[in-house]
Design a protein around this motif. Structure first.
Motif, PDB file in Angstrom:
ATOM      1  N   SER A 114       0.813  -1.220   0.000  1.00 28.43           N
ATOM      2  CA  SER A 114       0.000   0.000   0.000  1.00 28.43           C
ATOM      3  C   SER A 114       0.843   1.266   0.000  1.00 28.43           C
ATOM      4  O   SER A 114       0.292   2.365  -0.054  1.00 28.43           O
ATOM      5  N   THR A 115       2.166   1.133   0.100  1.00 26.21           N
ATOM      6  CA  THR A 115       3.058   2.308   0.041  1.00 26.21           C
ATOM      7  C   THR A 115       4.317   1.917  -0.728  1.00 26.21           C
ATOM      8  O   THR A 115       4.689   0.732  -0.776  1.00 26.21           O
ATOM      9  N   ALA A 167      -0.826  -0.969  -4.724  1.00 18.15           N
ATOM     10  CA  ALA A 167      -2.261  -0.932  -4.995  1.00 18.15           C
ATOM     11  C   ALA A 167      -2.956   0.343  -4.521  1.00 18.15           C
ATOM     12  O   ALA A 167      -4.142   0.324  -4.181  1.00 18.15           O
ATOM     13  N   VAL A 168      -2.246   1.460  -4.505  1.00 21.15           N
ATOM     14  CA  VAL A 168      -2.858   2.767  -4.231  1.00 21.15           C
ATOM     15  C   VAL A 168      -2.552   3.662  -5.436  1.00 21.15           C
ATOM     16  O   VAL A 168      -1.405   3.677  -5.914  1.00 21.15           O
ATOM     17  N   GLY A 169      -3.554   4.387  -5.896  1.00 25.83           N
ATOM     18  CA  GLY A 169      -3.435   5.196  -7.113  1.00 25.83           C
ATOM     19  C   GLY A 169      -2.123   5.973  -7.189  1.00 25.83           C
ATOM     20  O   GLY A 169      -1.740   6.646  -6.237  1.00 25.83           O
ATOM     21  N   ILE A 170      -1.482   5.893  -8.338  1.00 24.53           N
ATOM     22  CA  ILE A 170      -0.151   6.473  -8.485  1.00 24.53           C
ATOM     23  C   ILE A 170      -0.253   7.970  -8.777  1.00 24.53           C
ATOM     24  O   ILE A 170      -1.214   8.428  -9.402  1.00 24.53           O
TER      25      ILE A 170
END
Lengths: 393, 393
Positions: free
Chosen positions: B79-80, B98-101
């Motif tokens: 997540s980071t 899996a967190v918007g780039i």
């Protein structure tokens, strides 16, 4: 980051670090606001004739501690023995560990006292007092004790009119320990609403320790220290007769809970989380950022107040709040920013990659999610320092 | 602690470390329960014919990751970017962030790919896709992309029937980037109640990515990976046709929120916080411990469920829950333990210095407050390992 700790110097000789170059999410400290907040409480307490013993559990940083303590040696308050050890290593010599002591922690207390740190402990039972006296005798080192007083029923402590228990604790300390005084914390004041209620909470806090001290002195026991404090009551006490010191922590930074109680303005809040826009759900009026509850903490302290600020109030990168814009929901690393329910305002036009600053509900909780303060001054975007924070136990 | 990391060996040759010698509060991991939880999801997914790509944001530990990944090289979800860097340094080679780039994070993605890590990113706009394609061209390294699908409206992503947006994103990647597939997370399933609702959430999650993949393929675009997952849906999907991998994280440890949804039993929860009794308010039926919200986190995820577990369920030192005993309230370093409202039970007779274990509402949040797992096995009080955790960004 490699420039941590040395940045203060490096910034003089190379291009300054700016907010838009920081990795997000990260913690921002506006040192100008912090200095004003510290000066405000000092100015308030000076005419009341009491010393300030800041609670360093909010700051957890040597640099912040040195700004808020009256000398590099203290006095200070801590909430864990790790804080005591950390600040002792940085030269602090006068510390109260203000969470009830358990016998197995006394070895560490004795170790710190052997190193020349005047570390005092807090307790509220005869059983603990006997353990302190026994450990003191065994080590040949008297551990100073403050008896915790329960001024408002919110947590631990002896109720102030329980003379039998107070005196029994005091007497249990005679053979080995040192009864240094009484201590209370008006945690219930966080739920007070309005100036009058806050003034009443402050007076109730004062009366509880002054009464308890009188009982101990009346029984022939010493009670040199009469210690109290919470940020709301410290800012509302009208009279501190009989009190020797005030403890407070959140006042250094302030937060949305304090603003909700009326202790500060939103514009006084000195810490914020820098975040980057990572997306939109335009039809829902949502802006997504890369700061979720991991960066903000899960403190929802304003949910019980008149204005629910969600996970925080959203500001531009210079620290000015957008009208009605809050972090309404959060996942671990996602924040959902939207207008407050019922707002007639409009969403700011923010593109992916734009940066925001989010003011926290609770400075202690949000700070704890980070290992560094990135220090700025007012509206300047130059980061003049990176101050390390510590965590854990 | 000085024995961290080497304890596994040290324990063989000297007296074993036991739970009652640990400083409190601290995090305990029952590795037997963890192994059972991991086996349970693997056994469930095997007949459904999909790979498991565990989400390591819950664990944040190399040792836990190695227990849960199918190989030391992965696959894994993070997540980071700090998690990506940390696990890459430990040898993991197949990672989805899996967190918007956001565009400024792409330099670090490229750096990791240059090191041989197959790191993929997630996005949901043409703007992001164009930035990925441009950065890929400039570096001469194609960054793989999963398009995030919004399966239940809870957060980010493209709605699965928005063919125009899906295809536009896919096409924006052609010149430089790599469209690897689609990805969704049924975060809404945490609010589902009952087996049927959970099965429906799982099918809705499946359908959303399978439909989106069909749109991309129908437009002549590649879509080899069809990725979904959440612990509740992973344990309730009846059919995963068209899906190539399942992501989940909390299933490794479980927590009270998962028990409240019915995904596990309280007895399956593998992590807990060890705490020491520091006092009583006997007339109120309160036991005070040295674990507050700093040790438990402020996650109150069960407050919205049928049974509000406060800040956690209280167990004895062997990990057995006391009937109806919860941490009802917490301050920073104080927990207030009492019987659940309406309970007919009695408080256990606990003395100052006694130790307890508190099961958390949310494994991700409570774990994040600690830097180490103290590993035990079932009812044994021997600590067989101390596994480091990391935090921050």
């Amino acid at each position: 980051m490699s420039h941590a700790n040395t940045l203060g110097q490096a910034a003089q000789t190379s291009a300054p670090l700016r907010l838009d170059a920081l990795e997000t999410p990260c913690l921002i400290l506006d040192a100008d606001r912090m200095e004003r907040n510290i000066a405000r409480l000092r100015d308030r307490l000076a005419p009341l004739g009491v010393a300030l013993r800041p609670h360093l559990k909010t700051a957890k940083s040597v640099e912040v501690a040195r700004h808020v303590m009256s000398s590099p040696q203290g006095p200070a308050t801590v909430s864990t023995l790790k804080e005591a050890e950390f600040f002792a290593a940085a030269g602090v010599r006068d510390i109260i560990y203000a969470v009830g002591i358990t016998p197995w922690k006394l070895a560490k207390v004795i170790e710190l006292r052997r190193q020349g740190v005047d570390l005092a402990v807090v307790l509220d039972t005869v059983e603990q007092a006997e353990a302190v006296a026994a450990a003191s005798r065994e080590a040949g080192i008297a551990i100073p004790v403050l008896i915790e007083i329960d001024c408002d029923g919110h947590r631990s402590g002896v109720v102030p009119d329980d003379a039998a228990r107070l005196v029994a604790i005091g007497r249990a300390l005679i053979d080995g320990g040192e009864l240094r005084g009484v201590l209370t914390h008006a945690g219930g004041s966080y739920g007070a609403r309005g100036v009058q209620a806050l003034q009443q909470a402050a007076e109730q806090e004062r009366k509880s320790v002054v009464d308890a001290a009188a009982i101990l002195r009346g029984a022939g026991l010493p009670c040199p220290v009469v210690s109290l404090g919470s940020t709301p009551t410290a800012h509302h006490a009208l009279d501190l007769t009989g009190v020797t010191e005030v403890r407070a922590g959140v006042f250094v930074f302030f937060d949305l809970v304090m603003a909700g109680i009326g202790i500060c303005q939103v514009e006084d809040i000195a810490i914020s989380v820098l975040a980057t826009v990572i997306g939109h759900q335009r039809e829902k009026g949502w802006i997504l950022v890369d700061a979720g509850w991991m960066a903000m903490s899960q403190d929802r302290g304003t949910a019980k107040q008149a204005v629910n600020q969600g996970y925080g109030v959203v500001c531009d990168i210079a620290g000015h709040a957008y009208p009605d814009l809050i972090m309404a929901d959060a996942n671990q690393e996602h924040g959902i920013i939207t207008l407050r329910p019922g707002s007639q305002g409009t969403l700011p036009d923010l593109a992916i990659g734009d940066r925001l600053r989010i003011l926290p509900n609770h400075a202690c909780a949000t700070g704890a999610q980070h290992r560094q303060y990135n220090v700025v001054h007012g509206e300047s975007d130059v980061v003049t320092g990176q101050w390390q924070r510590f965590g854990g136990w």
